[in-house]
Write a protein that holds these residues in place. Structure first.
Motif, mmCIF file in Angstrom:
data_model
loop_
_atom_site.group_PDB
_atom_site.id
_atom_site.type_symbol
_atom_site.label_atom_id
_atom_site.label_comp_id
_atom_site.label_asym_id
_atom_site.label_seq_id
_atom_site.Cartn_x
_atom_site.Cartn_y
_atom_site.Cartn_z
ATOM 1 N N VAL A 62 0.875 -1.271 0.024
ATOM 2 C CA VAL A 62 0.073 0.259 0.065
ATOM 3 C C VAL A 62 1.072 1.347 -0.102
ATOM 4 O O VAL A 62 1.899 1.382 0.837
ATOM 5 N N ARG A 105 -11.961 12.811 11.516
ATOM 6 C CA ARG A 105 -12.558 12.058 10.572
ATOM 7 C C ARG A 105 -13.929 11.768 11.467
ATOM 8 O O ARG A 105 -14.930 11.817 10.971
ATOM 9 N N PRO A 121 -7.812 9.544 7.466
ATOM 10 C CA PRO A 121 -7.244 8.353 8.334
ATOM 11 C C PRO A 121 -8.241 8.326 9.587
ATOM 12 O O PRO A 121 -8.575 9.503 10.129
ATOM 13 N N ASP A 122 -8.381 7.160 10.162
ATOM 14 C CA ASP A 122 -9.036 7.148 11.642
ATOM 15 C C ASP A 122 -8.540 8.312 12.305
ATOM 16 O O ASP A 122 -7.308 8.158 12.670
ATOM 17 N N ASP A 130 0.346 7.400 0.142
ATOM 18 C CA ASP A 130 -0.811 8.147 0.158
ATOM 19 C C ASP A 130 -1.913 7.512 0.070
ATOM 20 O O ASP A 130 -3.071 8.002 -0.131
ATOM 21 N N PHE A 131 -2.066 6.006 0.210
ATOM 22 C CA PHE A 131 -3.421 5.166 0.236
ATOM 23 C C PHE A 131 -4.167 5.397 -1.149
ATOM 24 O O PHE A 131 -5.191 5.361 -1.090
ATOM 25 N N ARG A 132 -3.247 5.482 -2.128
ATOM 26 C CA ARG A 132 -3.834 5.382 -3.335
ATOM 27 C C ARG A 132 -3.446 4.393 -4.359
ATOM 28 O O ARG A 132 -4.022 4.202 -5.345
ATOM 29 N N PRO A 177 -7.185 9.379 -1.855
ATOM 30 C CA PRO A 177 -6.574 8.417 -0.778
ATOM 31 C C PRO A 177 -7.816 7.761 0.007
ATOM 32 O O PRO A 177 -9.009 8.375 0.003
ATOM 33 N N SER A 178 -7.796 6.464 0.079
ATOM 34 C CA SER A 178 -8.809 5.702 0.553
ATOM 35 C C SER A 178 -8.038 4.905 1.782
ATOM 36 O O SER A 178 -7.948 3.486 1.201
ATOM 37 N N PRO A 179 -7.964 5.269 2.928
ATOM 38 C CA PRO A 179 -7.164 4.415 3.956
ATOM 39 C C PRO A 179 -7.759 2.976 4.275
ATOM 40 O O PRO A 179 -7.107 2.357 4.761
ATOM 41 N N ARG A 180 -8.932 2.863 4.069
ATOM 42 C CA ARG A 180 -9.623 1.602 4.546
ATOM 43 C C ARG A 180 -10.164 0.932 3.206
ATOM 44 O O ARG A 180 -11.161 0.014 3.210
#
Length: 605
Positions: free
Chosen positions: A88, A544, A539-540, A91-93, A189-192
């Motif tokens: 991963v 958020r 991010p959590d 940048d969660f992309r 970005p999509s952390p989950r």
């Protein structure tokens, strides 16, 4: 004499051989786990289905690259068909998956007698299927909200040009790097995002040649790489899953939660055994609570999943297993669901929809008149807690201390709201009219089962108390679901269960672009959509949580959904069911439980 001796010896040998043959044990009957669904399935193609029960079945047939560890608390993901956890980017992309070589699909005529290995291209194809307009995807929102580069544009082009979806068109955001590696790239970005790839009912691998071989009948022929395959199916009556003989070697390797002595003993017993532990899963569709309960008592079912509320006080008075059931050795397992039970208002309906103040007031008044505590006590057998927002427990973003108008029961306030906004009885017949004088009549869709009938009785009493007429439209679940997705219902009461341990799952039911998918109310507000997108990219953490709280408040203020309760499930298992446990984010628990033949043989003795 010698001839007679030889003949006698031969006869003795034949007799002995016959004796040995007769002593050979008969082939053991397949280990079968039997239980029931209260609602009929809709099909077994992962793309169009969105109901809990169909999703549960396909999760045992199709495999995603990742999975949730069955006994882990708190929940955590691990590789399934993936060789390791994906790479991963910071940048969660960008997400890069490598699939284990040597995994094969179950044998099927579509493969023309050849073994078909699972490869990276199968996951790319399976994700693309959700974007094909012909597939009428029921959960496209879970993928589309992540903004995979190029896929939504490919879908839009197919819609605009009215041409078949081009599966072979290169897409920047979803591509194979080699035979066993594929990569996903996102616009934001999509952390989950990895949660999407831990759900076999969503991103489980489907072989392209199987889809093309069966065409429109693909929902009747699910072919995956999972531990089970579809053995027999009688629509809306019974489903039989059989062990997939081509399933790879996967061994039981769970870790029991600290302090749980029962599960620790299970882990010691099962460690290293090959999965699945049972040979067959037999699912009966039993819609009415009484026959479903009696089938368990009569030992026709091995598991009573979510004991009907009508029998809660009989099976577990004060939430303790009844002595007669305990004497039989029955196991009781009680756990909160990450879900909500709600009634929605169709926001595009001319009676209950709209964003004008008087329309908002009508929905809020109706919600205030719903006696949830009475519902829990009389209809749900005490197996639920009042909900204060759309976000369910056991998910990130849920706050047990949160209190809102959503949880209030206040008929006096409801009447005042209606009076203030012109919903009054103009002709003296005892029923309120709309502000323009036209009739005010609610139409609530429901099902013909016993619990639904009790819920509608309570709805009738609640609405009578504030002078609003209401009628009920009953139909089978699949029919209501189809009509709801098409926007044809005014109001409907359903449950929504989380597929991942995150509150995004619940907020998604209010996101405008999800209309016709998770968003059955068709709520569409720019401010809410912006908050939903903001929390999804964060991010959590506190920022958020603040965005999620603000989104929850908008849904409470505009009331597209009246959230009733968060449900508590209590399961019972017969004494011959070994290793029974539940992870609310793992639907296909079957492969982790066993049937103790010796205990089964002793029943009734």
């Amino acid at each position: 004499m010698k001839r007679l001796v030889r003949l006698a010896t031969l006869a003795a040998c034949l007799f002995a051989t016959g004796t040995v043959a007769l002593a050979q044990p008969a082939a053991a009957a397949p280990k079968t786990l039997r239980y029931s669904f209260p609602i009929a399935e809709t099909g077994f193609d992962p793309v169009p289905i969105s109901d809990l029960y169909s999703l549960t079945v396909v999760a045992g047939i199709f495999e995603a690259p990742l999975e949730f560890a069955f006994l882990a608390r708190p929940v955590r993901m691990r590789p399934n068909t993936a060789a390791a956890m994906p790479e991963v980017s910071a940048d969660f992309r960008t997400f890069t998956f490598r699939i284990k070589p040597g995994i094969y699909f179950a044998a099927d005529p579509a493969f023309k007698g050849k073994r078909r290995e699972l490869v990276a291209a199968d996951y790319v194809y399976s994700v693309k299927r959700h974007y094909d307009p012909r597939g009428k995807a029921g959960r496209l929102y879970r993928l589309e909200s992540a903004k995979i580069l190029g896929l939504s544009e490919l879908r839009a082009r197919a819609l605009k040009e009215r041409k078949p979806f081009d599966y072979d068109a290169p897409v920047e955001g979803l591509r194979t790097l080699d035979r066993y590696t594929f990569q996903v790239k996102l616009a934001e970005p999509s952390p989950r995002f990895l949660y999407v790839f831990a759900d076999g009912s969503l991103t489980g691998a489907v072989a392209r040649e199987v889809v093309e071989f069966y065409g429109d009948r693909i929902g009747e022929h699910p072919v995956g790489t999972g531990p089970f395959k579809l053995g027999a199916w009688k629509r809306s009556s019974s489903i039989v899953l059989e062990r997939n003989p081509g399933y790879r070697e996967v061994l039981y390797d769970e870790e029991a939660p600290a302090g749980d002595e029962r599960l620790q003993a299970v882990v010691r017993e099962f460690k290293g055994r090959r999965l699945p532990l049972v040979d067959r899963v037999q699912i009966s569709i039993i819609e009415e609570p009484q026959p479903r309960w009696l089938s368990f008592l009569n030992e026709e079912q091995d598991v009573a999943e979510n004991v009907p509320a009508e029998f809660a006080n009989v099976a577990f008075p004060n939430n303790e297993l009844a002595p007669n059931l305990a004497k039989r050795g029955i196991l009781m397992l009680r756990y909160p669901r990450s879900d909500v039970a709600y009634s929605y208002f169709a926001m595009e309906n001319p009676v209950v929809g709209g964003y004008e103040p008087h329309k908002v007031a009508l929905r809020r008044a109706i919600a205030l008149a719903v006696d949830v505590e009475r519902e829990i006590r009389l209809v749900r057998g005490g197996q639920a807690v009042p909900a204060q927002s759309i976000v369910g427990p056991e998910s990130w973003g849920f706050d047990a201390a949160y209190k809102s108008e959503m949880g209030d029961y206040d008929p006096a306030r409801a009447k005042a709201l209606l009076d203030m906004h012109g919903y009054v009885d103009r002709d003296g017949d005892g029923w309120r009219e709309q502000p323009d004088g036209s009739p005010l009549l609610l139409e609530y869709s429901t099902q013909p089962d016993q619990q639904s009938r009790k819920l509608t009785e309570l709805w009738k009493k609640n609405m009578d108390a504030i002078g609003i007429r209401i009628v009920f439209k009953a139909a089978k679940w699949p029919e209501q679901l189809k009509a709801s997705r098409a926007g044809k219902l005014m109001m409907w009461g359903v449950g929504w269960s989380a597929e991942q341990p995150d509150g995004d799952t619940f907020l998604a039911v209010g996101y405008g672009p999800n209309k016709g998918q998770s968003n059955h109310a068709r709520f569409d507000m720019q401010a809410f959509n912006a908050l939903y997108e903001k929390q999804a990219a964060l991010p959590d953490g506190p920022e958020r949580q603040a965005a999620m709280d603000a989104a929850k408040k908008l849904m409470i203020a505009y009331m597209p959904y009246k959230v009733h309760v968060h449900r508590i499930w209590t399961d019972l298992a017969q004494p011959w069911v070994s290793g029974y446990s539940r992870n609310i984010f793992v639907r296909e628990f079957w492969k982790y439980v066993d049937i103790d033949r010796e205990a089964l043989a002793r029943r009734g003795s």
